[in-house]
Design a protein around this motif. Structure first.
Motif, PDB file in Angstrom:
ATOM      1  N   ALA A   1       2.802  19.485 -31.527  1.00 53.00           N
ATOM      2  CA  ALA A   1       1.417  19.470 -31.059  1.00 53.00           C
ATOM      3  C   ALA A   1       0.830  18.063 -31.111  1.00 53.00           C
ATOM      4  N   VAL A   2       1.092  17.348 -32.201  1.00 53.10           N
ATOM      5  CA  VAL A   2       0.547  15.996 -32.348  1.00 53.10           C
ATOM      6  C   VAL A   2       1.135  15.063 -31.294  1.00 53.10           C
ATOM      7  N   LEU A   3       2.455  15.047 -31.150  1.00 54.20           N
ATOM      8  CA  LEU A   3       3.102  14.131 -30.207  1.00 54.20           C
ATOM      9  C   LEU A   3       2.692  14.425 -28.764  1.00 54.20           C
ATOM     10  N   SER A   4       2.799  15.686 -28.373  1.00 57.56           N
ATOM     11  CA  SER A   4       2.519  16.039 -26.976  1.00 57.56           C
ATOM     12  C   SER A   4       1.046  15.871 -26.639  1.00 57.56           C
ATOM     13  N   THR A   5       0.175  16.176 -27.587  1.00 53.52           N
ATOM     14  CA  THR A   5      -1.265  16.037 -27.333  1.00 53.52           C
ATOM     15  C   THR A   5      -1.656  14.577 -27.185  1.00 53.52           C
ATOM     16  N   ILE A   6      -1.111  13.708 -28.036  1.00 53.99           N
ATOM     17  CA  ILE A   6      -1.424  12.278 -27.947  1.00 53.99           C
ATOM     18  C   ILE A   6      -0.991  11.723 -26.597  1.00 53.99           C
ATOM     19  N   ILE A   7       0.223  12.043 -26.192  1.00 55.40           N
ATOM     20  CA  ILE A   7       0.759  11.505 -24.924  1.00 55.40           C
ATOM     21  C   ILE A   7      -0.040  12.036 -23.733  1.00 55.40           C
ATOM     22  N   THR A   8      -0.313  13.349 -23.735  1.00 54.41           N
ATOM     23  CA  THR A   8      -1.057  13.949 -22.626  1.00 54.41           C
ATOM     24  C   THR A   8      -2.476  13.403 -22.545  1.00 54.41           C
ATOM     25  N   ALA A   9      -3.152  13.327 -23.689  1.00 57.07           N
ATOM     26  CA  ALA A   9      -4.533  12.816 -23.701  1.00 57.07           C
ATOM     27  C   ALA A   9      -4.576  11.354 -23.283  1.00 57.07           C
ATOM     28  N   TYR A  10      -3.592  10.573 -23.694  1.00 61.51           N
ATOM     29  CA  TYR A  10      -3.548   9.158 -23.314  1.00 61.51           C
ATOM     30  C   TYR A  10      -3.378   9.015 -21.801  1.00 61.51           C
TER      31      TYR A  10
ATOM     32  N   GLU B   1     -11.282  -3.147 -24.043  1.00 57.15           N
ATOM     33  CA  GLU B   1     -11.069  -4.594 -24.167  1.00 57.15           C
ATOM     34  C   GLU B   1      -9.876  -4.923 -25.066  1.00 57.15           C
ATOM     35  N   MET B   2      -9.736  -4.172 -26.174  1.00 57.81           N
ATOM     36  CA  MET B   2      -8.630  -4.437 -27.089  1.00 57.81           C
ATOM     37  C   MET B   2      -7.284  -4.169 -26.419  1.00 57.81           C
ATOM     38  N   GLU B   3      -7.231  -3.101 -25.630  1.00 59.51           N
ATOM     39  CA  GLU B   3      -5.991  -2.790 -24.915  1.00 59.51           C
ATOM     40  C   GLU B   3      -5.702  -3.849 -23.851  1.00 59.51           C
ATOM     41  N   GLU B   4      -6.739  -4.320 -23.191  1.00 58.75           N
ATOM     42  CA  GLU B   4      -6.538  -5.353 -22.166  1.00 58.75           C
ATOM     43  C   GLU B   4      -6.042  -6.649 -22.804  1.00 58.75           C
ATOM     44  N   ALA B   5      -6.581  -6.962 -23.995  1.00 58.77           N
ATOM     45  CA  ALA B   5      -6.112  -8.158 -24.708  1.00 58.77           C
ATOM     46  C   ALA B   5      -4.650  -8.005 -25.116  1.00 58.77           C
TER      47      ALA B   5
ATOM     48  N   ILE C   1      -2.431  -8.526 -22.128  1.00 62.87           N
ATOM     49  CA  ILE C   1      -2.261  -9.949 -21.830  1.00 62.87           C
ATOM     50  C   ILE C   1      -1.205 -10.561 -22.752  1.00 62.87           C
ATOM     51  N   ASP C   2      -1.160 -10.073 -23.996  1.00 64.43           N
ATOM     52  CA  ASP C   2      -0.176 -10.580 -24.967  1.00 64.43           C
ATOM     53  C   ASP C   2       1.222 -10.012 -24.738  1.00 64.43           C
ATOM     54  N   GLY C   3       1.356  -9.139 -23.750  1.00 67.44           N
ATOM     55  CA  GLY C   3       2.685  -8.646 -23.394  1.00 67.44           C
ATOM     56  C   GLY C   3       3.010  -7.241 -23.861  1.00 67.44           C
ATOM     57  N   CYS C   4       2.018  -6.503 -24.408  1.00 65.57           N
ATOM     58  CA  CYS C   4       2.271  -5.134 -24.861  1.00 65.57           C
ATOM     59  C   CYS C   4       2.323  -4.187 -23.664  1.00 65.57           C
ATOM     60  N   ASN C   5       3.306  -3.302 -23.660  1.00 70.58           N
ATOM     61  CA  ASN C   5       3.372  -2.295 -22.602  1.00 70.58           C
ATOM     62  C   ASN C   5       2.495  -1.096 -22.993  1.00 70.58           C
ATOM     63  N   SER C   6       2.470  -0.090 -22.135  1.00 72.36           N
ATOM     64  CA  SER C   6       1.586   1.061 -22.363  1.00 72.36           C
ATOM     65  C   SER C   6       1.905   1.774 -23.671  1.00 72.36           C
ATOM     66  N   PHE C   7       3.196   1.919 -23.956  1.00 71.58           N
ATOM     67  CA  PHE C   7       3.595   2.623 -25.169  1.00 71.58           C
ATOM     68  C   PHE C   7       3.163   1.843 -26.417  1.00 71.58           C
ATOM     69  N   GLN C   8       3.338   0.544 -26.399  1.00 75.93           N
ATOM     70  CA  GLN C   8       2.941  -0.281 -27.539  1.00 75.93           C
ATOM     71  C   GLN C   8       1.425  -0.255 -27.735  1.00 75.93           C
ATOM     72  N   ARG C   9       0.676  -0.264 -26.646  1.00 74.04           N
ATOM     73  CA  ARG C   9      -0.785  -0.190 -26.764  1.00 74.04           C
ATOM     74  C   ARG C   9      -1.211   1.149 -27.364  1.00 74.04           C
ATOM     75  N   LEU C  10      -0.506   2.194 -26.976  1.00 74.72           N
ATOM     76  CA  LEU C  10      -0.809   3.518 -27.525  1.00 74.72           C
ATOM     77  C   LEU C  10      -0.543   3.555 -29.034  1.00 74.72           C
ATOM     78  N   ILE C  11       0.616   3.054 -29.448  1.00 73.94           N
ATOM     79  CA  ILE C  11       1.025   3.149 -30.852  1.00 73.94           C
ATOM     80  C   ILE C  11       0.211   2.231 -31.754  1.00 73.94           C
ATOM     81  N   TYR C  12      -0.006   1.000 -31.324  1.00 72.70           N
ATOM     82  CA  TYR C  12      -0.595  -0.004 -32.210  1.00 72.70           C
ATOM     83  C   TYR C  12      -2.119  -0.126 -32.117  1.00 72.70           C
ATOM     84  N   ILE C  13      -2.702   0.396 -31.033  1.00 72.33           N
ATOM     85  CA  ILE C  13      -4.152   0.250 -30.871  1.00 72.33           C
ATOM     86  C   ILE C  13      -4.850   1.608 -30.815  1.00 72.33           C
ATOM     87  N   VAL C  14      -4.427   2.459 -29.911  1.00 77.23           N
ATOM     88  CA  VAL C  14      -5.142   3.718 -29.695  1.00 77.23           C
ATOM     89  C   VAL C  14      -4.955   4.693 -30.858  1.00 77.23           C
ATOM     90  N   VAL C  15      -3.706   4.914 -31.271  1.00 74.58           N
ATOM     91  CA  VAL C  15      -3.443   5.904 -32.323  1.00 74.58           C
ATOM     92  C   VAL C  15      -4.193   5.601 -33.619  1.00 74.58           C
TER      93      VAL C  15
END
Length: 284
Positions: free
Chosen positions: A91-100, A174-178, A181-195
């Motif tokens: 539930a946690v994994l699928s919900t995070i990915i779907t909501a993102y 803005e944090m995701e956009e920054a 720019i630093d080279g993070c892909n969508s998955f990295q932005r999800l793991i390190y910023i959004v989660v």
């Protein structure tokens, strides 16, 4: 004599706390009664009074109830969490990915798909039982835990998706956009910023799924046929013998045991859970 502002505030505070304590006692009393009744000797003592205080407290119901079904009740407890823990993870994994996906990406049919997903909130489970049972029968999954666990990995709880989408939409991009720019892909932005920023809501999802999965009776009743695979919710049913009568002290004793893990998990995560629900009420 006119009351001062300080006195009015004190009276107001006293009244609020009085009401809250009274409501708290009303909410907590059934659980307290269940614990007290589990320590009573027999049905006669349980039926004789609404008081939760036993005359001669005894843990014999816990000892006798543990094997009253003809099986060690620990088997049913283990089966419960063999089902619940993967469901929580899924539930946690699928919900995070779907909501993102719904909150951050633009794709054809996004609004329609989200509307369809939300519309499933209005479908009662009873409407889905027969088609789901037929589908899982064709897949050969009946009498296994797959029908109970696998759907959780496909975001089958639209309420969880809706809650996380609301949280993620409130996060500044803005944090995701920054990070992009630093080279993070969508998955990295999800793991390190959004989660990390939606952690309270993720804890809420995990707790809801843990409680719902632990209390689920209908799902295992439909799909599990082998007694040794029963979770605790079905294991409790085995004690209820309509011929010899219900020994309620044993049933209540095992009920107390089954809710202890849920209470422990809730109290360990209550701060994050309350933050998630409170923030959801504001952002939603």
């Amino acid at each position: 004599m006119t009351m001062t502002r300080k006195t009015k505030n004190q009276i107001s505070t006293a009244l609020r706390y009085t009401v809250l304590i009274a409501v708290g006692i009303m909410m907590f009393y059934p659980m307290l009664w269940m614990v007290g009744a589990s320590l009573k000797a027999d049905n006669n003592e349980i039926y004789s009074t609404i008081s939760f205080i036993p005359k001669n407290p005894s843990f014999q119901a816990y000892i006798d109830g543990w094997t009253a079904t003809g099986f060690d009740f620990s088997r049913f407890m283990i089966n419960t969490y063999v089902i619940v823990l993967p469901k929580v993870l899924g539930a946690v994994l699928s919900t995070i990915i779907t909501a993102y996906g719904f909150s951050r990406f633009q794709f054809v049919g996004k609004s329609l798909l989200f509307a369809v997903l939300m519309s499933t909130l209005f479908l009662p489970q009873v409407v889905l039982n027969i088609p789901q049972f037929l589908m899982f029968t064709d897949l050969g999954w009946v009498d296994s835990y797959k029908p109970l666990v696998v759907p959780a990995f496909f975001a089958n709880e639209p309420y969880f998706v809706f809650m996380l989408v609301q949280f993620m939409r409130s996060i500044s991009k803005e944090m995701e956009e920054a990070a992009e720019i630093d080279g993070c892909n969508s998955f990295q932005r999800l793991i390190y910023i959004v989660v990390p920023m939606v952690k309270p809501s993720i804890v809420s999802v995990a707790l809801f799924q843990f409680m719902w999965g632990s209390n689920d009776f209908q799902g295992p009743l439909i799909y599990i046929n082998t007694v040794t695979k029963y979770p605790a919710s079905l294991g409790l049913r085995l004690i209820a013998d309509s011929e010899s009568g219900f020994e309620w002290n044993k049933i209540l004793a095992l009920s107390v045991i089954t809710i202890i893990p849920t209470l422990i998990v809730f109290f360990l995560a209550q701060d994050q859970f309350i933050d998630g629900i409170a923030a959801g009420g504001v952002k939603g």
